[in-house]
Design an enzyme around this catalytic site. Structure first.
Site, PDB file in Angstrom:
ATOM      1  N   GLU A   1      -4.136  40.549  -1.290  1.00 43.25           N
ATOM      2  CA  GLU A   1      -5.081  39.614  -0.670  1.00 43.25           C
ATOM      3  C   GLU A   1      -5.835  40.354   0.411  1.00 43.25           C
ATOM      4  O   GLU A   1      -5.254  41.143   1.162  1.00 43.25           O
ATOM      5  CB  GLU A   1      -4.345  38.413  -0.075  1.00 43.25           C
ATOM      6  CG  GLU A   1      -5.243  37.443   0.694  1.00 43.25           C
ATOM      7  CD  GLU A   1      -4.459  36.310   1.332  1.00 43.25           C
ATOM      8  OE1 GLU A   1      -3.441  35.881   0.734  1.00 43.25           O
ATOM      9  OE2 GLU A   1      -4.837  35.869   2.444  1.00 43.25           O
TER      10      GLU A   1
ATOM     11  N   GLU B   1     -10.387  35.366   9.756  1.00 42.86           N
ATOM     12  CA  GLU B   1      -9.649  34.130   9.997  1.00 42.86           C
ATOM     13  C   GLU B   1      -9.724  33.845  11.492  1.00 42.86           C
ATOM     14  O   GLU B   1      -9.378  34.694  12.302  1.00 42.86           O
ATOM     15  CB  GLU B   1      -8.190  34.252   9.561  1.00 42.86           C
ATOM     16  CG  GLU B   1      -7.995  34.335   8.058  1.00 42.86           C
ATOM     17  CD  GLU B   1      -6.532  34.489   7.673  1.00 42.86           C
ATOM     18  OE1 GLU B   1      -5.920  33.487   7.263  1.00 42.86           O
ATOM     19  OE2 GLU B   1      -6.016  35.614   7.801  1.00 42.86           O
TER      20      GLU B   1
END
Length: 448
Positions: free
Chosen positions: A150, A155
């Site tokens: 990933e 974020e």
């Protein structure tokens, strides 16, 4: 950590692209050595379904998040040249709440391997809000998550929008490497910022507004059955881009009365993907560089506590409180003293750690320390792996501490891959005692 590299490819040519269905003209940055692979400026009146899929997911599908992802126009829409992903709070007759939000991704439409991804976006502010720009593999040929890999480009947690995080996940056991950028001016919710990642066969580089803040070239790929895959797996396959706004979850926690859902929207100005004409595929995993040992072979720095170092930074020794724990730690007279007033609710509520413990697969290690307490009590000692999903190289083990000095010796064998970033932990929380603890002469050495 935040520094510019002098040879960063910067914008050399600005080309004007007029998008056929747009009411506005857009300047798309061109980078020397890169070709524009695809882009979306969100200049139309609706989402381009030749690029994006609207993903539908129930609440709780992952990370214990609260939102359900829908295709509803109130959750996903294009307005004023921006894609908007909106989190909506719904109230039931009982007074309880449920949440919907938006997630879009490019799977099987705009998949690619290696390149530069540039996204200009503005994050929402609010407890429990969690916007993300990230990538997942199209076919997951090495196995399911996290073995498949990933790539997290951005974020931001809504309770502190001065920080953004760039991360890769991989392997079994689950490994991750993460960098964090703290804004110098406007937060990520005050204004738009450009989030960029360079993904190459042997390296990732993360940037904010053109400034490099993190790079990583060391990862591994291993299946749950123990099969090792050649580097640079798992990041040598097609990935696709995802944009979403989550509500709640394990990391940000749930929203509260301070969260303003009228402003709970993640705005994306553009997404641009570039590639070089070719990439050097002849890469090898860097050797894990072990942290330095002293002249006696000790990985512990200041184990004799002759230096009155700070216990609040991340260098060497650090004292931490969590879960209701209360107390303080001081270094004096060649020892470290921990005084507690509340043991808290978890083992690590009152915790002393030493970072950067080197461990090599197959090697044996010995931990030694002297300890005593004002009254008999217990502590838990462990060697943990912050970058490998907190697995234990030496498991959390209770040790009885008496009122007289005693030397404690522990041996363990490293059975996982080499790791230069382990932690030695002394956990005093949740042990039914707040009696003062004394520590000295700490060492961790590799046995011949």
């Amino acid at each position: 950590m935040n520094k510019k590299i002098l040879n960063l490819p910067i914008c050399l040519i600005l080309s004007l692209f007029t998008l056929a269905s747009c009411a506005k003209k857009v300047e798309v940055t061109q980078y020397e050595g890169y070709n524009l692979l695809w882009n979306d400026e969100f200049s139309g009146s609706k989402l381009n379904d030749k690029i994006w899929n609207k993903e539908i997911r129930p609440s709780g599908w992952t990370n214990h998040e609260l939102q359900a992802y829908t295709q509803d126009k109130e959750n996903i829409y294009v307005k004023d040249g921006k894609l908007v992903l909106k989190a909506v709070q719904h109230t039931l007759k009982s007074g309880s709440h449920y949440y919907t939000s938006g997630k879009v991704q490019t799977s099987h439409k705009k998949d690619f391997m290696y390149g530069r991804v540039v996204v200009r976006a503005k994050a929402p502010k609010g407890q429990g809000l969690w916007p993300a720009i990230w990538m997942m593999p199209t076919d997951e040929k090495y196995g399911n998550w996290p073995v498949c890999g990933e790539i997290d480009i951005m974020e931001v947690l809504g309770n502190d929008t001065t920080k953004t995080h760039g991360t890769i996940h991989y392997g079994a056991p689950h490994g991750q490497k993460q960098g964090t950028y703290v804004t110098k001016g406007a937060s990520f919710s005050d204004d738009f910022h450009e989030f960029m990642i360079d993904w190459e066969p042997g390296e990732f580089r993360w940037y904010i507004d053109g400034e490099l803040y993190f790079k990583e070239s060391n990862w591994f790929a291993r299946s749950r059955a123990g099969e090792d895959f050649d580097y640079p797996a798992p990041f040598n396959q097609n990935f696709f881009i995802q944009l979403n706004l989550a509500v709640g979850g394990d990391w940000p926690g749930d929203p509260d009365e301070s969260t303003d859902f009228n402003k709970a929207q993640f705005e994306i100005d553009y997404v641009r993907v570039y590639q070089k004409d070719e990439y050097d595929m002849n890469v090898t995993r860097p050797e894990v560089k072990m942290p330095p040992k002293d002249e006696n072979g000790n990985y512990i720095h200041n184990g004799d506590f002759n230096i009155n170092e700070s216990l609040s930074d991340i260098e060497d020794w650090q004292f931490l409180l969590a879960g209701g724990g209360q107390g303080n730690a001081t270094i004096k007279d060649g020892m470290l003293v921990i005084e507690s007033s509340n043991a808290g609710t978890v083992d690590y509520s009152v915790q002393l750690v030493h970072r950067n413990i080197g461990s090599k697969k197959g090697k044996k290690y010995v931990i030694s320390f002297d300890a005593k307490a004002d009254a008999p009590r217990t502590i838990k000692v462990a060697v943990t792996a912050p970058e490998v999903n907190w697995i234990r190289y030496y498991p959390d083990t209770l040790h009885d501490i008496g009122t007289n000095w005693k030397t404690y010796t522990i041996e363990y064998t490293m059975r996982e891959l080499d790791d230069a970033f382990g932690r030695l932990e002394f956990n005093l929380g949740n042990q039914g005692s707040t009696d003062t603890f004394y520590l000295k002469n700490v060492s961790l050495k590799e046995l011949d």
